[in-house]
Design a protein around this motif. Sequence first.
Motif, PDB file in Angstrom:
ATOM      1  N   LYS A  90       0.794  -1.215   0.000  1.00 38.53           N
ATOM      2  CA  LYS A  90       0.000   0.000   0.000  1.00 38.53           C
ATOM      3  C   LYS A  90       0.837   1.281   0.000  1.00 38.53           C
ATOM      4  O   LYS A  90       1.344   1.698   1.026  1.00 38.53           O
ATOM      5  CB  LYS A  90      -0.989   0.030   1.171  1.00 38.53           C
ATOM      6  CG  LYS A  90      -1.982   1.183   1.010  1.00 38.53           C
ATOM      7  CD  LYS A  90      -2.999   1.223   2.119  1.00 38.53           C
ATOM      8  CE  LYS A  90      -3.897   2.409   1.871  1.00 38.53           C
ATOM      9  NZ  LYS A  90      -4.795   2.677   2.927  1.00 38.53           N
ATOM     10  N   ALA A 129       0.496   6.685   7.833  1.00 40.46           N
ATOM     11  CA  ALA A 129      -0.187   6.531   9.123  1.00 40.46           C
ATOM     12  C   ALA A 129      -0.399   7.884   9.801  1.00 40.46           C
ATOM     13  O   ALA A 129      -1.370   8.066  10.530  1.00 40.46           O
ATOM     14  CB  ALA A 129       0.619   5.601  10.033  1.00 40.46           C
ATOM     15  N   ARG A 168       3.335  -4.496   9.464  1.00 41.25           N
ATOM     16  CA  ARG A 168       1.943  -4.862   9.755  1.00 41.25           C
ATOM     17  C   ARG A 168       1.647  -4.757  11.252  1.00 41.25           C
ATOM     18  O   ARG A 168       0.556  -4.357  11.648  1.00 41.25           O
ATOM     19  CB  ARG A 168       1.652  -6.274   9.256  1.00 41.25           C
ATOM     20  CG  ARG A 168       1.509  -6.367   7.771  1.00 41.25           C
ATOM     21  CD  ARG A 168       1.106  -7.776   7.337  1.00 41.25           C
ATOM     22  NE  ARG A 168       1.226  -7.893   5.912  1.00 41.25           N
ATOM     23  CZ  ARG A 168       2.183  -8.587   5.284  1.00 41.25           C
ATOM     24  NH1 ARG A 168       3.085  -9.259   5.971  1.00 41.25           N
ATOM     25  NH2 ARG A 168       2.222  -8.630   3.973  1.00 41.25           N
ATOM     26  N   TYR A 171       1.891  -0.764  12.131  1.00 41.85           N
ATOM     27  CA  TYR A 171       0.910   0.077  11.441  1.00 41.85           C
ATOM     28  C   TYR A 171      -0.250  -0.748  10.894  1.00 41.85           C
ATOM     29  O   TYR A 171      -0.461  -0.810   9.683  1.00 41.85           O
ATOM     30  CB  TYR A 171       1.584   0.837  10.300  1.00 41.85           C
ATOM     31  CG  TYR A 171       2.755   1.679  10.715  1.00 41.85           C
ATOM     32  CD1 TYR A 171       2.565   2.903  11.332  1.00 41.85           C
ATOM     33  CD2 TYR A 171       4.062   1.249  10.499  1.00 41.85           C
ATOM     34  CE1 TYR A 171       3.627   3.698  11.720  1.00 41.85           C
ATOM     35  CE2 TYR A 171       5.135   2.036  10.883  1.00 41.85           C
ATOM     36  CZ  TYR A 171       4.912   3.245  11.491  1.00 41.85           C
ATOM     37  OH  TYR A 171       5.976   4.027  11.882  1.00 41.85           O
ATOM     38  N   PRO A 172      -1.045  -1.379  11.758  1.00 43.94           N
ATOM     39  CA  PRO A 172      -2.116  -2.239  11.248  1.00 43.94           C
ATOM     40  C   PRO A 172      -3.176  -1.490  10.455  1.00 43.94           C
ATOM     41  O   PRO A 172      -3.809  -2.071   9.568  1.00 43.94           O
ATOM     42  CB  PRO A 172      -2.721  -2.854  12.523  1.00 43.94           C
ATOM     43  CG  PRO A 172      -2.340  -1.923  13.619  1.00 43.94           C
ATOM     44  CD  PRO A 172      -1.014  -1.316  13.212  1.00 43.94           C
ATOM     45  N   SER A 173      -3.354  -0.191  10.694  1.00 41.99           N
ATOM     46  CA  SER A 173      -4.366   0.554   9.945  1.00 41.99           C
ATOM     47  C   SER A 173      -3.911   0.841   8.508  1.00 41.99           C
ATOM     48  O   SER A 173      -4.733   1.108   7.648  1.00 41.99           O
ATOM     49  CB  SER A 173      -4.696   1.866  10.650  1.00 41.99           C
ATOM     50  OG  SER A 173      -3.573   2.726  10.642  1.00 41.99           O
ATOM     51  N   VAL A 174      -2.621   0.774   8.278  1.00 38.65           N
ATOM     52  CA  VAL A 174      -2.082   1.050   6.940  1.00 38.65           C
ATOM     53  C   VAL A 174      -1.711  -0.241   6.228  1.00 38.65           C
ATOM     54  O   VAL A 174      -1.973  -0.399   5.047  1.00 38.65           O
ATOM     55  CB  VAL A 174      -0.828   1.970   7.038  1.00 38.65           C
ATOM     56  CG1 VAL A 174      -0.185   2.168   5.680  1.00 38.65           C
ATOM     57  CG2 VAL A 174      -1.207   3.317   7.654  1.00 38.65           C
ATOM     58  N   HIS A 176      -2.404  -3.796   5.612  1.00 40.30           N
ATOM     59  CA  HIS A 176      -3.404  -4.858   5.716  1.00 40.30           C
ATOM     60  C   HIS A 176      -2.764  -6.192   5.372  1.00 40.30           C
ATOM     61  O   HIS A 176      -1.890  -6.257   4.531  1.00 40.30           O
ATOM     62  CB  HIS A 176      -4.579  -4.568   4.795  1.00 40.30           C
ATOM     63  CG  HIS A 176      -5.180  -3.219   5.060  1.00 40.30           C
ATOM     64  ND1 HIS A 176      -5.925  -2.951   6.174  1.00 40.30           N
ATOM     65  CD2 HIS A 176      -5.109  -2.047   4.367  1.00 40.30           C
ATOM     66  CE1 HIS A 176      -6.303  -1.679   6.157  1.00 40.30           C
ATOM     67  NE2 HIS A 176      -5.813  -1.126   5.069  1.00 40.30           N
TER      68      HIS A 176
END
Length: 177
Positions: A90, A129, A168, A171-174, A176
């Motif tokens: 991403k 993020a 991951r 930065y789990p929100s960024v 995936h």
Amino acid sequence: AAHVNVHFDNGTAFRKGVCYARNYLVENAGYDLIFPLDADDRLYPDALQRLYDAWQPGTWVYADTYTEIDEQENMIGEKHNPPPGMINRKNLTYASFLFHKDDWQRAGGYDPAFEFGDEDYSFQVALIAAGVKPVRIEGKPLYQRMIHQHSRTENAVKYFPMVLDMLRTKYPSVMHP
């Protein structure tokens, strides 16, 4: 700067890695817009102007193409960077990129946990993020990236899955799965 040698008044010294070096240089830069570039890479004459023209507050800017050259500076070919959101990591790219010093601070700078040659990946994730948007410039390449015979050693390739797992986790929100 790949490394910084730090010296103290008491005569002691230690060597720090690329993330420390980049953080030190950004922190002490006399300008607010930063474009990290490896010492063996080459900018095309209009590169900085094109980056500047595309930059807006709250963004970081990279090119859709760069040229790879070998150690004798012979052209290998052009590489294409994906548009934001189009690859599994991403919004990450091999490309050098332009960012603002304030956004570097918001993102927490370069993370020394990523000393595997993937410091730009982790910093780009940190920028995203922090809400900084990637902007991709289309058209001719901005720079020539030197590819060394041992650029992606077995160790670097071995570490990449670990780097993705670290990203991951952090930065789990960024990032995936």
